[in-house]
Design a protein around this motif. Structure first.
Motif, PDB file in Angstrom:
ATOM      1  N   UNK A 223       0.826  -1.205   0.000  1.00 35.56           N
ATOM      2  CA  UNK A 223       0.000   0.000   0.000  1.00 35.56           C
ATOM      3  C   UNK A 223       0.867   1.265   0.000  1.00 35.56           C
ATOM      4  N   UNK A 224       1.984   1.237   0.706  1.00 39.57           N
ATOM      5  CA  UNK A 224       2.891   2.384   0.682  1.00 39.57           C
ATOM      6  C   UNK A 224       3.481   2.571  -0.712  1.00 39.57           C
ATOM      7  N   UNK A 225       3.834   1.455  -1.361  1.00 39.78           N
ATOM      8  CA  UNK A 225       4.343   1.548  -2.722  1.00 39.78           C
ATOM      9  C   UNK A 225       3.312   2.118  -3.684  1.00 39.78           C
ATOM     10  N   UNK A 226       2.055   1.733  -3.502  1.00 40.91           N
ATOM     11  CA  UNK A 226       0.986   2.263  -4.349  1.00 40.91           C
ATOM     12  C   UNK A 226       0.799   3.765  -4.127  1.00 40.91           C
ATOM     13  N   UNK A 227       0.860   4.191  -2.871  1.00 46.11           N
ATOM     14  CA  UNK A 227       0.733   5.621  -2.589  1.00 46.11           C
ATOM     15  C   UNK A 227       1.933   6.404  -3.108  1.00 46.11           C
ATOM     16  N   UNK A 228       3.111   5.819  -3.025  1.00 42.78           N
ATOM     17  CA  UNK A 228       4.281   6.458  -3.627  1.00 42.78           C
ATOM     18  C   UNK A 228       4.075   6.603  -5.128  1.00 42.78           C
TER      19      UNK A 228
END
Length: 410
Positions: A223-228
């Protein structure tokens, strides 16, 4: 009527009382960064100095927000928010005073950093309240609640910059900064006053043994990668669209194009929140990110501002459902004791992606034109699709307390 779901949410005990102040406050938050640019440039005449101060604001906002959220999760919103708001008001007053006395660039940057470090995380706190309110008995309504949050955020970032620009055009840039702080602090104080809907503090001793509160887990990292990735998309698009309309001799088209894209997103987010889908949330995420990738690729052959605007209706309509899915999947993945932290970390990841992409897109545009910036946005969207594909299994497992049949469980 189509809006019945949203009305029923706001009629839940205490819902409107926390959602409306948080929405007002986030208009102020949305104004702050741009108001700093106008404030500093209005007194120094230097965009370089304005950019330095605004950049300092953004960096400390991204770094400190999760730490503030950690305190909120541990001690509760009603204890942490009032002193944080007081600190933000003081930081803004210091920045305005430094600008007024023509302080050095270093001191101005320090003032910007202090302002960023104290920005109230109202969006994360409001989302956490929805989760606490609906988690027991009404979890199926969480996608609708997060859609409402996404719409509120989008409206805030439409209205806030307009207010700042109007005040700056009237020769009152300091008024924009003061108004931003007044809305942020006023909305935050009203939110803090709503004690009944605040999630209970989650001190370490109150967490049963064996329950995992760690954010360093594969689903959260996805999810952090998607937000990045979506942050990179935002940052690249802001610069690339501006460069495209300048290249095609239509600089005045930038504002309408951004407005059409934003309105498309608000409408899509509204409609998305009205329906409960049986398709698993990770599958929805994969479909939405794939559509965003397709839309971004269609930007590359665009030959006119009108054609670009048509394609951005599609990309804009994809953004809000993606943001809703990020929120719902986060709520269903992490422990309630660290939910505000999780929301803040995802926001910081998005902000970091936006900042990095703005610089990278500028380099690409200088090298090959606006299409270089669009290519960067396409790479970001494509990477999100690959991450969504990898997350089909990682994001599918429901959190404790949710059943596979529950839409919020995905």
């Amino acid at each position: 009527m189509p809006s019945a779901n949203y009305r029923s949410l706001l009629r839940a005990p205490g819902a409107a009382a926390f959602f409306l102040p948080a929405s007002l406050g986030r208009v102020g938050v949305a104004m702050t960064s741009l108001s700093i640019v106008w404030l500093v440039h209005g007194h120094t005449g230097s965009f370089a100095t304005a950019g330095l101060v605004s950049g300092s604001f953004a960096v400390t906002d991204a770094l400190v927000a999760p730490q503030l959220a950690r305190l909120v999760d541990r001690f509760g919103q009603t204890r942490v928010l009032p002193p944080a708001l007081l600190a933000h008001a003081a930081a803004v007053a210091v920045l305005v005073a430094l600008v007024t006395v023509d302080a050095s660039d270093a001191l101005l940057a320090l003032g910007g950093a202090l302002t960023g470090a104290t920005v109230p995380q109202l969006a994360a706190m409001s989302a956490a309240r929805w989760a606490a309110l609906l988690r027991t008995g009404r979890a199926a309504e969480l996608p609708t609640a997060f859609a409402l949050e996404s719409i509120s955020n989008a409206v805030g970032y439409l209205v806030g910059p307009v207010l700042v620009s109007v005040l700056a055009a009237a020769g009152r840039p300091a008024a924009g900064t003061v108004l931003a702080a007044a809305l942020s602090v006023g909305g935050g104080l009203a939110l803090a006053a709503q004690r009944g809907s605040a999630p209970p503090p989650a001190a370490a001793s109150a967490v049963p043994a064996g329950e995992d509160r760690s954010l360093l887990r594969a689903p959260v990292l996805v999810l952090m990668g998607l937000n990045l990735g979506i942050g990179v998309f935002f940052g690249a698009m802001q610069v690339s669209v501006t460069a495209f309309v300048v290249e095609h001799g239509a600089p005045g088209a930038a504002a309408p194009i951004f407005a059409v894209s934003s309105c498309s997103g608000v409408l899509a987010g509204w409609l998305y929140g009205l329906r409960r889908r049986r398709v698993a949330l990770p599958v929805q995420l994969l479909v939405a990110s794939s559509v965003l990738t397709l839309g971004t690729l269609l930007l590359l052959p665009a030959g006119s501002a009108f054609g670009l605007g048509l394609v951005m209706v599609l990309t804009g309509a994809t953004i809000q459902p993606l943001l809703v899915l990020f929120s719902v999947l986060t709520e269903s993945t992490v422990h309630p004791a660290v939910l505000t932290q999780a929301f803040s970390w995802l926001g910081s990841a998005s902000a970091a992606g936006t900042a990095a992409a703005a610089a990278a897109a500028g380099w690409a545009i200088d090298a090959v034109g606006a299409r270089g910036g669009f290519a960067l946005a396409a790479v970001a969207a494509g990477t999100m699709t690959l991450q969504s594909l990898a997350g089909l299994r990682l994001l599918r497992a429901p959190k404790r307390g949710l059943t596979p049949a529950d839409p919020a469980a995905g």
